[in-house]
Design a protein around this motif. Structure first.
Motif, PDB file in Angstrom:
ATOM      1  N   GLY A  11      53.199  83.146  23.560  1.00 19.43           N
ATOM      2  CA  GLY A  11      53.570  82.050  22.678  1.00 19.43           C
ATOM      3  C   GLY A  11      54.726  82.452  21.774  1.00 19.43           C
ATOM      4  N   ASP A  91      45.213  77.447  24.262  1.00 20.88           N
ATOM      5  CA  ASP A  91      46.240  77.774  23.282  1.00 20.88           C
ATOM      6  C   ASP A  91      47.491  76.928  23.521  1.00 20.88           C
ATOM      7  OD1 ASP A  91      45.506  79.597  21.258  1.00 20.88           O
ATOM      8  OD2 ASP A  91      45.422  81.234  22.716  1.00 20.88           O
ATOM      9  N   VAL A  92      48.257  76.775  22.462  1.00 23.11           N
ATOM     10  CA  VAL A  92      49.432  75.894  22.518  1.00 23.11           C
ATOM     11  C   VAL A  92      50.397  76.315  23.623  1.00 23.11           C
ATOM     12  CG1 VAL A  92      51.486  75.200  21.220  1.00 23.11           C
ATOM     13  CG2 VAL A  92      49.264  75.181  20.112  1.00 23.11           C
ATOM     14  N   ASP A  93      50.539  77.626  23.833  1.00 27.64           N
ATOM     15  CA  ASP A  93      51.495  78.073  24.859  1.00 27.64           C
ATOM     16  C   ASP A  93      51.033  77.733  26.270  1.00 27.64           C
ATOM     17  OD1 ASP A  93      49.450  79.973  24.697  1.00 27.64           O
ATOM     18  OD2 ASP A  93      50.763  81.695  24.996  1.00 27.64           O
ATOM     19  N   LEU A 162      43.602  79.286  19.021  1.00 26.67           N
ATOM     20  CA  LEU A 162      43.911  79.547  17.606  1.00 26.67           C
ATOM     21  C   LEU A 162      43.585  78.345  16.712  1.00 26.67           C
ATOM     22  CD1 LEU A 162      45.291  81.691  15.830  1.00 26.67           C
ATOM     23  CD2 LEU A 162      47.488  80.700  16.462  1.00 26.67           C
ATOM     24  N   MET A 239      43.544  88.773  17.803  1.00 30.08           N
ATOM     25  CA  MET A 239      44.105  87.627  18.538  1.00 30.08           C
ATOM     26  C   MET A 239      43.499  87.468  19.933  1.00 30.08           C
ATOM     27  SD  MET A 239      48.153  87.693  17.520  1.00 30.08           S
ATOM     28  CE  MET A 239      48.489  89.315  18.178  1.00 30.08           C
ATOM     29  N   HIS A 241      43.606  89.852  22.347  1.00 30.35           N
ATOM     30  CA  HIS A 241      44.448  90.493  23.357  1.00 30.35           C
ATOM     31  C   HIS A 241      44.259  92.012  23.331  1.00 30.35           C
ATOM     32  CE1 HIS A 241      46.563  86.810  24.303  1.00 30.35           C
ATOM     33  NE2 HIS A 241      46.844  86.625  23.029  1.00 30.35           N
ATOM     34  N   HIS A 266      52.859  87.611  29.875  1.00 32.52           N
ATOM     35  CA  HIS A 266      52.471  87.121  28.538  1.00 32.52           C
ATOM     36  C   HIS A 266      52.756  88.196  27.480  1.00 32.52           C
ATOM     37  CE1 HIS A 266      49.797  85.724  25.225  1.00 32.52           C
ATOM     38  NE2 HIS A 266      49.880  84.523  25.766  1.00 32.52           N
TER      39      HIS A 266
HETATM   40  C1  MLT Z   1      47.890  83.724  21.998  1.00 34.89           C
HETATM   41  O1  MLT Z   1      48.045  84.027  23.176  1.00 34.89           O
HETATM   42  O2  MLT Z   1      47.347  84.500  21.201  1.00 34.89           O
HETATM   43  C2  MLT Z   1      48.297  82.377  21.562  1.00 34.89           C
HETATM   44  O3  MLT Z   1      49.188  81.820  22.448  1.00 34.89           O
HETATM   45  C3  MLT Z   1      48.798  82.315  20.179  1.00 34.89           C
HETATM   46  C4  MLT Z   1      49.348  80.971  19.814  1.00 34.89           C
HETATM   47  O4  MLT Z   1      48.857  79.924  20.271  1.00 34.89           O
HETATM   48  O5  MLT Z   1      50.326  80.941  19.064  1.00 34.89           O
END
Ligand code: MLT
Ligand code: MN
Length: 300
Positions: A11, A91-93, A162, A239, A241, A266
């Motif tokens: 993202g 998630d937004v991405d 998120l 987060m 990850h 990613h």
């Molecule tokens: C993530 O992978 O942690 C998210 O894409 C973060 C986000 O949505 O900004």
């Protein structure tokens, strides 16, 4: 099986709009050692004609225009080679690109119940007319077919989106199916796609072992990378990850598991692995891993 990396970045992309720092500055200057990258998505085809896109990036319009395999075929006024879109989290991405493909085009959308609930709770996604876009709720660990691909979604350790985090709840309210990986099979070949993952437990290794290619979460090189750079108070663990390096990192975790190609995807804009000449990139490559980039094609 044909795979096109539509977007290799996490993202924000590379460069991220509000970010300086070495990787962003080089990408903004079009340094060939650190070229710009768009946000997280891949396209996969069994026959080179029909494609399934995994994750709908905020950069989807630019990605589709930059990828001839995904252009409408000549002869019809409206057409797309995209038969389906599969989401691995909300998630937004990974969901914002759905707003880009709202023009009365038939395709199948596939996701877990948790991810479909996130879409269903947000009326902006009603721009996807149900007369054209079918929302298919996927049962985890149960394969389904799309455009000649056999696809199985499975839960991986991770975090709820998120914007859906619930402060004070265990795991911020995360449940099974908030983050999934995908096993994609065609022509006797298997691709494992896991762009977000917090840990690599034994059952995940067993699930993925033997894949001809693994595309795995490479968001951060070190867990405190964004804290150290004062970009964010959050570690990678916070987060959802896993980091690439370290005793608890992805390279160590996958070591010893039988896999064909291993590639990170990613990657966040802070990750020094983006820079082709960095010590971190060399360490990744010395460990037998590659790094995805926009436009990369993989044939299995
Ligand atoms: C993530 O992978 O942690 C998210 O894409 C973060 C986000 O949505 O900004
Ligand atoms: Mn992401």
């Amino acid at each position: 099986m044909h795979v096109v990396i539509l977007g290799a970045a996490a993202g924000g992309g590379l460069p991220q709009w509000n970010a300086n720092g070495p990787m962003n500055e080089r990408a903004r200057a079009n340094d060939p050692d650190c070229p710009p990258q768009t946000q997280s998505s891949i396209a996969v085809s069994a026959d080179g004609e029909r494609f399934v896109v995994f994750n709908a990036s905020p950069d989807m319009r630019a990605q589709l225009n930059a990828t001839p395999q995904l252009h409408p075929r000549l002869g019809e006024r409206r057409h797309t080679p995209i038969a389906g879109i599969v989401l691995t989290n909300a998630d937004v991405d990974h969901i914002a690109g759905l707003l880009t493909v709202r023009e009365r085009q038939a395709f199948d959308l596939f996701a877990s119940s948790r991810v479909l609930d996130a879409l269903g709770a947000n009326p902006v996604f009603n721009v996807l007319n149900p007369d054209f876009v079918t929302r298919n709720q996927v049962t985890l660990n149960q394969s389904f077919e799309c455009a000649g691909l056999t696809i199985t979604l499975f839960a991986v350790p991770g975090k709820v989106a998120l914007f859906l985090e619930k402060e004070g709840e265990a795991g911020f309210g995360t449940a099974d199916g908030d983050t999934v990986g995908a096993l994609i099979e065609a022509g006797g070949k298997t691709l494992a796609y896991i762009p977000g993952c917090a840990a690599v437990p034994d059952d995940l290794k067993t699930c993925v072992a033997g894949a001809d290619c693994l595309l795995f979460d490479g968001t951060l090189y070190t867990d405190d990378e964004m804290v150290a750079g004062k970009e964010s108070p959050k570690t990678g663990a916070r987060m959802g990850h896993i980091s690439i390096s370290g005793d608890d990192g992805a390279i160590a975790a996958w070591d010893g598991v039988t896999l064909g190609r291993k590639l990170f995807i990613h990657l966040n804009n802070t990750n020094p692995v983006w820079l082709k000449t960095s010590a971190e990139r060399k360490a990744v490559e010395a460990a037998g891993w590659g790094v995805c980039h926009d436009g990369m094609e993989i044939t299995l």
